[in-house]
Design an enzyme around this catalytic site. Structure first.
Site, PDB file in Angstrom:
ATOM      1  N   ASP A 159      31.283  14.424  27.096  1.00  0.00           N
ATOM      2  CA  ASP A 159      30.560  15.412  27.897  1.00  0.00           C
ATOM      3  C   ASP A 159      30.353  14.911  29.326  1.00  0.00           C
ATOM      4  O   ASP A 159      30.522  15.664  30.288  1.00  0.00           O
ATOM      5  CB  ASP A 159      29.192  15.690  27.271  1.00  0.00           C
ATOM      6  CG  ASP A 159      29.284  16.563  26.026  1.00  0.00           C
ATOM      7  OD1 ASP A 159      30.324  16.492  25.343  1.00  0.00           O
ATOM      8  OD2 ASP A 159      28.323  17.293  25.738  1.00  0.00           O
ATOM      9  N   GLU A 164      27.885  22.721  28.833  1.00  0.00           N
ATOM     10  CA  GLU A 164      26.589  22.177  29.219  1.00  0.00           C
ATOM     11  C   GLU A 164      26.639  21.856  30.701  1.00  0.00           C
ATOM     12  O   GLU A 164      27.625  21.285  31.181  1.00  0.00           O
ATOM     13  CB  GLU A 164      26.264  20.919  28.418  1.00  0.00           C
ATOM     14  CG  GLU A 164      24.882  20.386  28.686  1.00  0.00           C
ATOM     15  CD  GLU A 164      24.494  19.279  27.734  1.00  0.00           C
ATOM     16  OE1 GLU A 164      23.769  18.380  28.160  1.00  0.00           O
ATOM     17  OE2 GLU A 164      24.919  19.321  26.565  1.00  0.00           O
ATOM     18  N   CYS A 217      25.066   7.656  26.277  1.00  0.00           N
ATOM     19  CA  CYS A 217      24.127   7.801  27.385  1.00  0.00           C
ATOM     20  C   CYS A 217      22.707   7.439  26.965  1.00  0.00           C
ATOM     21  O   CYS A 217      22.226   7.878  25.925  1.00  0.00           O
ATOM     22  CB  CYS A 217      24.173   9.224  27.925  1.00  0.00           C
ATOM     23  SG  CYS A 217      25.801   9.697  28.557  1.00  0.00           S
ATOM     24  N   CYS A 265      31.113   5.982  25.140  1.00  0.00           N
ATOM     25  CA  CYS A 265      30.305   6.257  23.945  1.00  0.00           C
ATOM     26  C   CYS A 265      30.946   5.716  22.673  1.00  0.00           C
ATOM     27  O   CYS A 265      30.275   5.145  21.813  1.00  0.00           O
ATOM     28  CB  CYS A 265      30.078   7.764  23.806  1.00  0.00           C
ATOM     29  SG  CYS A 265      29.272   8.531  25.220  1.00  0.00           S
ATOM     30  N   SER A 314      20.930  21.033  28.266  1.00  0.00           N
ATOM     31  CA  SER A 314      20.324  20.242  27.189  1.00  0.00           C
ATOM     32  C   SER A 314      18.900  19.851  27.518  1.00  0.00           C
ATOM     33  O   SER A 314      18.195  19.279  26.712  1.00  0.00           O
ATOM     34  CB  SER A 314      21.153  18.994  26.908  1.00  0.00           C
ATOM     35  OG  SER A 314      20.904  18.004  27.888  1.00  0.00           O
ATOM     36  N   CYS A 349      28.809  10.081  19.938  1.00  0.00           N
ATOM     37  CA  CYS A 349      28.557  10.906  21.115  1.00  0.00           C
ATOM     38  C   CYS A 349      28.116  12.305  20.707  1.00  0.00           C
ATOM     39  O   CYS A 349      27.928  12.600  19.532  1.00  0.00           O
ATOM     40  CB  CYS A 349      29.756  10.936  22.059  1.00  0.00           C
ATOM     41  SG  CYS A 349      31.241  11.663  21.371  1.00  0.00           S
ATOM     42  N   ASP A 350      27.979  13.162  21.690  1.00  0.00           N
ATOM     43  CA  ASP A 350      27.264  14.423  21.518  1.00  0.00           C
ATOM     44  C   ASP A 350      27.808  15.317  20.408  1.00  0.00           C
ATOM     45  O   ASP A 350      27.036  15.944  19.680  1.00  0.00           O
ATOM     46  CB  ASP A 350      27.290  15.207  22.832  1.00  0.00           C
ATOM     47  CG  ASP A 350      26.502  14.522  23.932  1.00  0.00           C
ATOM     48  OD1 ASP A 350      26.098  13.371  23.732  1.00  0.00           O
ATOM     49  OD2 ASP A 350      26.298  15.132  24.988  1.00  0.00           O
ATOM     50  N   LYS A 351      29.120  15.430  20.289  1.00  0.00           N
ATOM     51  CA  LYS A 351      29.680  16.353  19.292  1.00  0.00           C
ATOM     52  C   LYS A 351      30.273  15.630  18.094  1.00  0.00           C
ATOM     53  O   LYS A 351      30.490  16.258  17.052  1.00  0.00           O
ATOM     54  CB  LYS A 351      30.761  17.235  19.945  1.00  0.00           C
ATOM     55  CG  LYS A 351      30.288  17.974  21.185  1.00  0.00           C
ATOM     56  CD  LYS A 351      28.991  18.723  20.961  1.00  0.00           C
ATOM     57  CE  LYS A 351      28.464  19.380  22.220  1.00  0.00           C
ATOM     58  NZ  LYS A 351      28.151  18.450  23.324  1.00  0.00           N
TER      59      LYS A 351
END
Length: 569
Positions: A93, A456, A206, A61, A482, A134-136
């Site tokens: 993640d 998650e 992703c 990512c 999610s 990325c996610d966070k």
């Protein structure tokens, strides 16, 4: 740079904050140390721009962000600024999924925000660019921007290209589903390995409308990422161009004195949720938007989110519930086209300010739709009349829970609870074929305090889907799903089990019901029985008693407050 009075006056307007650090006889030592890294007196006289880079080699990512930072620095220098790049943490993640390491992911959001805040406060940057992918990292950087409230923007590093196997586009979701399919004997070992090898062809986040692409879109619609920059794929040459332009833009933002708290308002949060709803975005968009609201002291609730989603049809046919990837969104017309659809249909308030100084409506007006595309539909021809997000309440979720649906899933489910107090136990049961159609898989003590960190659990949901049970098994958790599956997964339950929430009181075999149309989630137990069980309930010992995990558990809010540790107002 010219020494004319006009230029000096202009620079003085842009470098006011950094003068505290580098101007005056008493700051000679600071200047000496900065000259040791190659800066000159001319560099130090310019506006100093911090670049918070979430680059890491651990995962695809953020792997390419050094390249983007280099172009960003070129843009800053060309516009008359001096860039100073620094790093913060990042947790993948996808890599940590299914292990104890996944508990670090949400906690890293708080550390990202804290670390950027500390570096920026210490070094008096005149402006800040957060480079995240990325996610966070994206929500963490935005939270820091809110706290600092200096001219700043976030640039999303972009989506991975889809993998391809026998003409079919793949994402990492296909690998998780292949795990379940292989365990069920539905594919061979050779087919399993082929999916693993093909799914992720290079750097980028992703490729479906998972959390990263949801947050990239949300950031553009909310106004903190420049419109037209987020959906450019990670490895496209155009990503270099937009990175350069972002570097130029930050100097204009300082000149116009555009700050995050002018952009992140109740209106822009509502706009952001509408974009998540209409694209079937990750339920983590709910969690992070609530965290932004708490950071900014803006009243915003799950009830508000449900009302927005209920009145915002689903128009984007995106993975994991649909057909297309984030790269297809870019090809179809990008997030700008989604913004145009939302503005023209009055599902968002187009008057909201963005980092470019233009309103959302002004930015959306220049959208160009690719002829014949069917990735982004119109609101006259939606996939579903309701948005992809639904907020459920009931005696199992008194303060709410979140589910993501495309609209063609079953509207009700009733079945016996299968109780698991940790994700690993649930995954073992799935892989050993102990879960059957009709079951309700309950994974608890995975909340923000109980986990800690609210893991998650894509691995569990995708494995069930891979076994062909995605539409026949209900999953609920006080951690996170999610929505990266084609089944019914309910997460973000508040209050969580570790705090005595009802999800911690149910027993194996209790009957659980969900009704999407009535937005309800209940266990078939009387109030008296739940009260009796609550009186006898004792919390388990915490999983961590020291270190960063324990610190988060002591300070984290519940999911309906964004699981944040810094709540204002």
């Amino acid at each position: 740079m010219s020494d004319s009075p006009e230029i000096r006056d202009q620079v003085a307007k842009l470098n006011t904050r950094s003068r505290t650090l580098v101007e005056g006889d008493d700051r000679a030592a600071a200047r000496a140390m900065l000259k040791a890294i190659g800066l000159t007196d001319a560099d130090l006289a310019k506006p100093i721009i911090g670049i918070a880079n979430t680059w890491t080699e651990v995962g695809p990512c953020n792997f390419h962000l050094r390249r983007l930072a280099h172009k960003m620095k070129e843009g800053i220098r060309a516009a008359g600024g001096t860039p100073l790049e620094f790093n913060t943490v990042s947790i993948s993640d996808g890599i940590t999924m299914g292990t104890e390491g996944m508990k670090a992911s949400l906690i890293s959001r708080e550390m990202i925000a804290d670390s950027i805040e500390l570096i920026a406060r210490a070094n008096y940057f005149d402006g800040l660019i957060c480079l995240a992918a990325c996610d966070k990292t994206m929500p963490g950087t935005i939270m820091a921007m809110i706290r600092l409230n200096i001219p700043s923007l976030m640039l999303y590093g972009g989506s991975i290209m889809p993998g391809n196997l026998k003409g079919k586009d793949l994402t990492v979701q296909d690998v998780f589903e292949a795990i379940g399919a292989y365990a069920a004997g539905r594919i061979s070992q050779e087919e399993f390995k082929a999916v693993e090898d093909a799914a992720c062809p290079g750097p980028g986040a992703c490729g479906g409308q998972f959390t990263a692409n949801t947050m990239g879109m949300l950031a553009e619609i909310m106004g903190v990422c420049p419109m037209g920059m987020a959906d450019v794929p990670a490895m496209a040459e155009e990503k270099d161009t937009v990175s350069y332009r972002a570097g130029e833009l930050i100097l204009k933002m300082i000149e116009m004195d555009i700050r995050p708290k002018q952009i992140i308002t109740r209106t822009s949060l509502e706009n952001a949720i509408a974009s998540v709803a209409c694209t079937g975005g990750s339920t983590n968009g709910v969690l992070h938007t609530l965290a932004f609201a708490r950071e900014a002291g803006i009243p915003f609730s799950l009830e508000d989110i449900e009302n927005i989603s209920k009145h915002t049809p689903l128009i984007a046919d995106l993975k994991p519930t649909g057909k297309y990837t984030a790269v297809d969104v870019h090809k179809a017309g990008g997030i700008r086209l989604i913004a145009k659809r939302l503005v023209e249909s009055n599902h968002v308030d187009g008057s909201a300010l963005t980092v470019t100084g233009k309103t959302l409506a002004e930015e959306a007006a220049s959208a160009t739709e690719t002829p014949g595309q069917d990735v982004i539909r119109t609101f006259e021809n939606p996939i579903s009349q309701n948005g992809g997000l639904h907020v459920l309440t009931g005696n199992l979720a008194p303060r709410g829970a979140v589910i993501k649906l495309k609209g063609d899933e079953p509207r009700q489910h009733r079945g016996p609870a299968r109780i698991f107090n940790r994700e690993e136990d649930a995954m073992h049961a799935v892989q050993s074929r102990q879960i059957v159609a009709g079951d309700v898989v309950v994974i608890r003590y995975e909340g923000p305090v109980g986990g800690p960190g609210m893991r998650e659990m894509l691995g569990v949901t995708a494995a069930i889907t891979g076994q062909g049970l995605g539409r026949d098994v209900l999953l609920i958790t006080d951690g996170r799903f999610s929505g990266a599956t084609r089944g019914m997964c309910i997460g973000h339950i508040a209050p969580e089990a570790m705090l005595g929430g009802p999800i911690g009181l149910i027993n194996e075999g209790d009957i659980i019901t969900v009704d999407i149309d009535s937005r309800s989630l209940n266990v078939e137990l009387s109030t008296a029985e739940l009260e009796k069980r609550a009186a006898a309930w004792l919390p388990p010992k915490p999983n961590y008693t020291s270190g960063v995990m324990a610190k988060y558990a002591r300070t984290a809010a519940q999911a309906d407050d964004g699981s944040a540790t810094n709540i204002v107002g």
